[in-house]
Enzyme design. Sequence first.
Site, PDB file in Angstrom:
ATOM      1  N   HIS A  99      74.344  13.491  30.259  1.00 11.44           N
ATOM      2  CA  HIS A  99      73.705  13.969  31.492  1.00 11.44           C
ATOM      3  C   HIS A  99      74.214  13.169  32.679  1.00 11.44           C
ATOM      4  O   HIS A  99      74.143  11.939  32.682  1.00 11.44           O
ATOM      5  CB  HIS A  99      72.180  13.859  31.370  1.00 11.44           C
ATOM      6  CG  HIS A  99      71.609  14.731  30.281  1.00 11.44           C
ATOM      7  ND1 HIS A  99      70.281  14.776  29.973  1.00 11.44           N
ATOM      8  CD2 HIS A  99      72.213  15.618  29.449  1.00 11.44           C
ATOM      9  CE1 HIS A  99      70.084  15.635  28.984  1.00 11.44           C
ATOM     10  NE2 HIS A  99      71.246  16.154  28.649  1.00 11.44           N
ATOM     11  N   ASP A 121      74.986  21.499  29.372  1.00  7.40           N
ATOM     12  CA  ASP A 121      75.773  21.073  30.531  1.00  7.40           C
ATOM     13  C   ASP A 121      75.509  21.915  31.777  1.00  7.40           C
ATOM     14  O   ASP A 121      76.409  22.144  32.593  1.00  7.40           O
ATOM     15  CB  ASP A 121      77.283  21.077  30.198  1.00  7.40           C
ATOM     16  CG  ASP A 121      77.596  20.219  28.992  1.00  7.40           C
ATOM     17  OD1 ASP A 121      76.932  19.185  28.829  1.00  7.40           O
ATOM     18  OD2 ASP A 121      78.496  20.593  28.218  1.00  7.40           O
ATOM     19  N   GLY A 174      73.547  21.035  34.128  1.00  9.91           N
ATOM     20  CA  GLY A 174      73.204  20.170  35.267  1.00  9.91           C
ATOM     21  C   GLY A 174      71.779  19.641  35.149  1.00  9.91           C
ATOM     22  O   GLY A 174      71.136  19.336  36.158  1.00  9.91           O
TER      23      GLY A 174
HETATM   24  P1  GDP Z   1      73.750  18.264  31.703  1.00 16.74           P
HETATM   25  O1  GDP Z   1      74.218  17.928  30.329  1.00 16.74           O
HETATM   26  O2  GDP Z   1      73.000  19.550  31.749  1.00 16.74           O
HETATM   27  O3  GDP Z   1      73.008  17.151  32.361  1.00 16.74           O
HETATM   28  O4  GDP Z   1      75.079  18.523  32.567  1.00 16.74           O
HETATM   29  P2  GDP Z   1      76.395  17.600  32.585  1.00 16.74           P
HETATM   30  O5  GDP Z   1      76.121  16.373  33.339  1.00 16.74           O
HETATM   31  O6  GDP Z   1      76.949  17.464  31.214  1.00 16.74           O
HETATM   32  O7  GDP Z   1      77.402  18.562  33.338  1.00 16.74           O
HETATM   33  C1  GDP Z   1      77.144  19.033  34.629  1.00 16.74           C
HETATM   34  C2  GDP Z   1      78.305  18.586  35.548  1.00 16.74           C
HETATM   35  O8  GDP Z   1      78.225  19.276  36.765  1.00 16.74           O
HETATM   36  C3  GDP Z   1      78.240  17.115  35.908  1.00 16.74           C
HETATM   37  O9  GDP Z   1      79.550  16.648  36.094  1.00 16.74           O
HETATM   38  C4  GDP Z   1      77.476  17.108  37.235  1.00 16.74           C
HETATM   39  O10 GDP Z   1      77.774  15.988  38.046  1.00 16.74           O
HETATM   40  C5  GDP Z   1      77.995  18.377  37.849  1.00 16.74           C
HETATM   41  N1  GDP Z   1      77.052  19.080  38.739  1.00 16.74           N
HETATM   42  C6  GDP Z   1      75.707  19.228  38.629  1.00 16.74           C
HETATM   43  N2  GDP Z   1      75.247  20.044  39.593  1.00 16.74           N
HETATM   44  C7  GDP Z   1      76.314  20.427  40.319  1.00 16.74           C
HETATM   45  C8  GDP Z   1      76.493  21.299  41.433  1.00 16.74           C
HETATM   46  O11 GDP Z   1      75.577  21.924  41.945  1.00 16.74           O
HETATM   47  N3  GDP Z   1      77.783  21.476  41.891  1.00 16.74           N
HETATM   48  C9  GDP Z   1      78.835  20.833  41.345  1.00 16.74           C
HETATM   49  N4  GDP Z   1      80.044  21.062  41.848  1.00 16.74           N
HETATM   50  N5  GDP Z   1      78.704  20.006  40.291  1.00 16.74           N
HETATM   51  C10 GDP Z   1      77.467  19.815  39.785  1.00 16.74           C
HETATM   52  P1  IMO Z   2      73.830  18.302  27.000  1.00 17.01           P
HETATM   53  O1  IMO Z   2      72.440  17.716  26.839  1.00 17.01           O
HETATM   54  C1  IMO Z   2      76.918  20.955  25.453  1.00 17.01           C
HETATM   55  C2  IMO Z   2      77.187  21.340  21.097  1.00 17.01           C
HETATM   56  C3  IMO Z   2      78.434  20.780  20.453  1.00 17.01           C
HETATM   57  C4  IMO Z   2      78.570  21.735  19.287  1.00 17.01           C
HETATM   58  C5  IMO Z   2      77.126  21.952  18.874  1.00 17.01           C
HETATM   59  C6  IMO Z   2      76.671  21.082  17.707  1.00 17.01           C
HETATM   60  O2  IMO Z   2      74.788  17.383  27.661  1.00 17.01           O
HETATM   61  O3  IMO Z   2      73.754  19.651  27.632  1.00 17.01           O
HETATM   62  P2  IMO Z   2      76.019  18.504  17.522  1.00 17.01           P
HETATM   63  O4  IMO Z   2      76.852  17.281  17.754  1.00 17.01           O
HETATM   64  O5  IMO Z   2      74.795  18.581  18.362  1.00 17.01           O
HETATM   65  O6  IMO Z   2      75.724  18.733  16.063  1.00 17.01           O
HETATM   66  O7  IMO Z   2      76.999  19.725  17.956  1.00 17.01           O
HETATM   67  O8  IMO Z   2      76.340  21.685  20.005  1.00 17.01           O
HETATM   68  N1  IMO Z   2      76.432  20.373  21.941  1.00 17.01           N
HETATM   69  C7  IMO Z   2      76.449  20.392  23.271  1.00 17.01           C
HETATM   70  N2  IMO Z   2      77.142  21.177  24.134  1.00 17.01           N
HETATM   71  N3  IMO Z   2      76.036  20.041  25.911  1.00 17.01           N
HETATM   72  C8  IMO Z   2      75.325  19.273  25.065  1.00 17.01           C
HETATM   73  O9  IMO Z   2      74.349  18.444  25.484  1.00 17.01           O
HETATM   74  C9  IMO Z   2      75.543  19.398  23.678  1.00 17.01           C
HETATM   75  N4  IMO Z   2      75.029  18.796  22.587  1.00 17.01           N
HETATM   76  C10 IMO Z   2      75.575  19.408  21.531  1.00 17.01           C
HETATM   77  O10 IMO Z   2      79.535  20.855  21.341  1.00 17.01           O
HETATM   78  O11 IMO Z   2      79.081  22.963  19.726  1.00 17.01           O
HETATM   79 MG    MG Z   3      75.992  17.449  29.322  1.00 18.96          MG
END
Ligand code: GDP
Ligand code: IMO
Ligand code: MG
Length: 429
Positions: free
Chosen positions: A41, A13, A15
């Site tokens: 994502h 997570d 970004g």
């Molecule tokens: P990923 O799994 O790595 O793609 O990340 P996620 O989408 O799960 O979580 C990142 C969150 O942060 C999302 O809600 C994005 O819209 C948000 N995000 C990404 N970059 C930025 C940033 O620079 N600033 C802020 N405030 N939010 C961001």
């Molecule tokens: P993105 O791509 C954050 C974490 C789960 C748990 C562990 C194992 O959005 O960054 P699983 O279901 O994979 O067997 O869970 O891994 N986990 C993530 N945490 N972002 C993710 O993906 C995750 N994918 C799995 O929360 O701790």
């Molecule tokens: Mg994510």
Amino acid sequence: MANIVIVGTQWGDEGKGKVVDLLAEFADIVVRFHGGNNAGHTMVVNGEQFISHLIPSGILQKKTCLIGNGTVIDPEVLIEELDYLKSRGIDVGLDKLMISEKAHIIMPYHKQIDIAREKMKGDKKIGTTGRGIGPSYEDKATRRGIRFVDLIDPEVFREKVKTILEEKNFYLKEYLSSNPLDLDDIIDKYSEYAEILAPFVTNISLIISRAIKEGKQILFEGAQGTHLDVDHGTYPYVTSSNTVAGNACAGAGIGPKEITGVIGIVKAYTTRVGQGPFPSELFDETGDILQKKGAEFGATTGRRRRCGWLDTVILRNSVRLNGLSGLAITKLDVLGGQKFLKICTGYEYDGKIINDFPANLNILSACKPVYETIPGWPEDISNIRKLEDLPQNTKNYLDRIEELAETPIQIISLGPAREETIILSNPFS
Ligand code: GDP
Ligand code: IMO
Ligand code: MG
């Protein structure tokens, strides 16, 4: 010509979706190479938010999106995602999406086992997403998995499911006290999925190799984060695949010499969902502020993300494990308004300072973060588009990250939207 891998440096997570969407403009093909719909994502384009779980985040840039052999795919979720994109005006045709014939299928028993196991473990649970990821990779490793080539061949599919279901039902019923599953129900449901998805199934390795020969540029989209890697993360509190950049090769079917750069996505602070050690975790008001201001809720499960200061022990670990050539710092805007910021530079364990990430979880859990404190900035920086316009204290924070990571920052993200970004050096140029 450049072929770039994007990976998360922390616990997911960071970004990645935003940066992949941004950089996809300069790529011809975007490839997911591991994981499944445990990933979530997020992309924000023209004020609209999109979340992808399986389809690569290059889809909004209308690029060819490939799902590699290293992934585990829940066909029901993939079809839902295609429908979701269609309902948002994005028609994903056969020219836009291709799925590896060797990618493994998540079956209903995988999801049921994942959930029942976690329940049984009680407070020793991993905190998985419950999507069947672990049980599916487990079957892949024990050579009982079902792949897309099997799914689209009705006879082979029935035979394989019939054989494995006997064992799964025994395990579900007798060990996990869960309900057994019906063979015909599974076959009926999955035959429908096969019919919809069969036209997308092909040899991804071949497509990438041809594209590279034609001088096209490829972007590999990692999921999760380096410290969720099954080998290098906080095992057993990890996911079940290799999340490091090296797996882009195995998970897409290409050789290492094709990769020209690896960008590590670094959230300006740290978050984690699920269980497992997190040395720089904050349990105070500052943690709550980061959680609220950063809207830190999981994009897949909606769980509240644990928050803490930036940890450069794990960042240096990521630099080495992935061979990072550059960093993208995200969510820097969220830190605005903090009087002081802390950066974890090492851990204190048993009266000594350690700078490397320990493999032993008992040691890691006993580690206390060693912090460097630097002044914060009061300004809202989300509208700034040039490095020189950032407050001096923001620049100092970035300089210190670069120094500690010994890796250049190439991208700075100041908001969720595509345009809320400063590109210092484009990895594709
Ligand atoms: P990923 O799994 O790595 O793609 O990340 P996620 O989408 O799960 O979580 C990142 C969150 O942060 C999302 O809600 C994005 O819209 C948000 N995000 C990404 N970059 C930025 C940033 O620079 N600033 C802020 N405030 N939010 C961001
Ligand atoms: P993105 O791509 C954050 C974490 C789960 C748990 C562990 C194992 O959005 O960054 P699983 O279901 O994979 O067997 O869970 O891994 N986990 C993530 N945490 N972002 C993710 O993906 C995750 N994918 C799995 O929360 O701790
Ligand atoms: Mg994510």
